[in-house]
Write a protein that holds these residues in place. Structure first.
Motif, PDB file in Angstrom:
ATOM      1  N   LEU A  37      83.578  47.274   2.525  1.00  0.00           N
ATOM      2  CA  LEU A  37      82.366  47.432   1.924  1.00  0.00           C
ATOM      3  C   LEU A  37      81.362  46.668   3.172  1.00  0.00           C
ATOM      4  CD1 LEU A  37      82.875  46.394  -1.879  1.00  0.00           C
ATOM      5  CD2 LEU A  37      82.282  48.488  -1.448  1.00  0.00           C
ATOM      6  N   VAL A  38      82.497  45.620   3.770  1.00  0.00           N
ATOM      7  CA  VAL A  38      81.352  45.299   4.959  1.00  0.00           C
ATOM      8  C   VAL A  38      82.460  45.454   6.110  1.00  0.00           C
ATOM      9  CG1 VAL A  38      81.139  43.008   6.051  1.00  0.00           C
ATOM     10  CG2 VAL A  38      80.594  43.596   3.782  1.00  0.00           C
ATOM     11  N   GLY A  39      81.651  46.366   6.868  1.00  0.00           N
ATOM     12  CA  GLY A  39      82.661  46.848   8.054  1.00  0.00           C
ATOM     13  C   GLY A  39      82.107  46.458   9.411  1.00  0.00           C
ATOM     14  N   LEU A  40      83.260  46.489   9.899  1.00  0.00           N
ATOM     15  CA  LEU A  40      82.489  45.722  11.402  1.00  0.00           C
ATOM     16  C   LEU A  40      82.827  47.402  12.942  1.00  0.00           C
ATOM     17  CD1 LEU A  40      81.662  43.200  10.267  1.00  0.00           C
ATOM     18  CD2 LEU A  40      81.846  42.229  11.998  1.00  0.00           C
ATOM     19  N   ARG A  41      82.243  47.071  13.566  1.00  0.00           N
ATOM     20  CA  ARG A  41      82.970  48.187  14.774  1.00  0.00           C
ATOM     21  C   ARG A  41      82.753  47.041  16.121  1.00  0.00           C
ATOM     22  NH1 ARG A  41      81.930  53.660  13.969  1.00  0.00           N
ATOM     23  NH2 ARG A  41      83.291  53.646  12.683  1.00  0.00           N
TER      24      ARG A  41
END
Lengths: 360, 100
Positions: free
Chosen positions: A75-79
């Protein structure tokens, strides 16, 4: 039509949305601090919170898989997108230090390929924030929410995006020839990534070698180039002469960047740092004599630190038959081409001709 | 010693007239300080009528250059006589400025 369980999950999502937003904004900022501390430069640090419509789509497909909203880890995504392939592991180690990693759900796609296949390469960690590191009474769920961090290089990112646009999830079966071409491209980009890292490693090795040679004084072994000259300047090779020149009028020395002398030394056909060092040893007395003649009868008590190498070059050129033309080229190189440099060169020739070093 | 300052579109021109010796440098220091307001642009030091420069004068040039460097501007030294150019060369100041 959405089932009751999925509706409940969506309701939980809505109530937690402020926490997700806070996490998506604050975690990248924290990561950036740690990357800076580790000297890690990344190409991009992206973040997003899954939208309600995207979550609804996911729940419609596999809503029954999740007991509650905390089971959904993206639901929280970082790249984090790195320039170099080695840096993917460095980013991972920063994450391991900062967060609790859910190893069971983390995936290293780099290891997922068979020896004869090429494709998506990325490292995905499922993380959570340990209470020991950070907690906020206003957001008690913060430490319970897991989030996903994808780590990949710029080239892996480019390939993944192209692959995504071309075929993935499009619902249309892609002819095998195109899939093969995409795999071929993945293989090529993997090679390019390795090459970039190899070049960086070799350059770092070269810089270390040069620094060691400069530190050990073995200067005749060091080719003259931008890197080696920077290392050479760090040992302040002209300082002794400069202090001696400044002592003529008890002058203040204004430190300036001496890297502009590199093109001049190269034009003087110096091949190694040893050539410059030999000039410093052989012509320091002559350079001092020039300074004495020029400023000894003045009250000039501020000098730029470039006076020492400038006078060394003047002495070297005059003693090696460069004459007026050589001095004009020196002035052109140091101060930019100008007709006035001829007059300055004449002045230098004229004032130096009676100095002791010219007659020895 | 006189300093005539004229604002321009992207900076300022300071016309230096006379001898910039130690007493004169003290006298014109406030004028040089005022040039720093335009340090983000181009500061032109017009030396066409400057007949002499001392170390104190060089320091004024240098502090103007420093202010411009800090704010992303530049200093152009214009119209210096051969005598002043020689002083700049002997002190290593010649390559610190854009000379026109």
């Amino acid at each position: 039509m959405m089932d009751l369980h999925s509706e409940e999950l969506l309701e939980q999502y809505r109530s937690l949305l402020p926490v997700y937003t806070k996490m998506a904004e604050e975690i990248p900022a924290k990561l950036k601090e740690y990357f800076d501390e580790a000297g890690l430069v990344v190409a991009a640090l992206e973040h997003r919170v899954k939208t309600e419509s995207s979550l609804a789509g996911k729940l419609a497909l596999k809503g029954g898989k999740y007991k509650d909203i905390f089971d959904i880890t993206d639901l929280v995504g970082l790249r984090v997108i790195t320039f170099y392939i080695d840096d993917v592991d460095k980013v991972a180690s920063v994450l391991e230090r900062l967060f609790v990693i859910d190893w069971a759900n983390s995936v290293d796609k780099r290891k997922a390929h068979e020896t004869d296949s090429f494709g998506y390469l990325s490292l995905h960690y499922i993380c959570s924030i340990p209470e020991t590191a950070y907690s906020d009474p206003d957001y008690p769920e913060l430490n319970k929410i897991r989030f996903e961090v994808q780590m990949r290089t710029v080239l892996q990112h480019a390939w993944a995006n192209m692959n995504h646009d071309t075929g993935y999830k499009s619902g249309v079966e892609i002819p095998k020839v195109y899939l093969r071409n995409l795999s071929r491209l993945a293989g090529m980009l993997e090679l390019v990534d390795d090459e970039f890292s190899r070049i960086r490693r070799e350059l770092a090795d070269y810089r270390r070698q040069v620094q060691n040679l400069v530190a050990s004084g073995d200067l005749s072994e060091v080719q003259l180039d931008g890197d080696s000259f920077r290392s050479y300047l760090s040992i302040r090779p002209f300082d002794r002469l400069m202090r001696r020149i400044a002592s003529i009028n008890q002058a203040e020395i204004q430190e300036v960047d001496l890297s502009k002398f590199l093109p001049l030394f190269q034009a003087m056909r110096f091949k190694t740092l040893g050539d410059i060092d030999a000039m410093v040893k052989e012509y320091s007395e002559a350079a001092y004599q020039i300074a004495c003649f020029q400023i000894g009868l003045t009250d000039l008590d501020i000098l730029s630190s470039s006076v020492a190498p400038q006078n060394l070059c003047t002495a070297f050129i005059l003693k090696n038959g460069g004459g007026r033309m050589g001095l004009k080229l020196m002035l052109d190189e140091l101060n930019g081409p100008s007709e006035v440099n001829e007059a300055m060169a004449d002045y230098l020739v004229e004032q130096s001709k009676d100095l002791p070093f010219m007659n020895q | 010693m006189e300093v005539k300052i004229q604002k321009q579109e992207n900076g300022v021109i300071a016309e230096l007239i006379g001898r910039l010796d130690t007493p004169a440098s003290q006298e014109v220091a406030p004028a040089f300080d005022s040039l720093k307001e335009d340090a983000a642009g181009t500061i032109i030091l017009d030396c066409t009528q400057l007949s002499y420069i001392s170390s104190s004068g060089l320091r004024l040039f240098l502090s103007t250059r420093k202010a411009a460097g800090e704010k992303g501007g530049k200093v152009i030294v214009k119209g210096i006589s051969n005598d002043i150019r020689t002083v700049f060369m002997m002190t290593g100041f010649l390559n610190l400025f854009e000379i026109q």
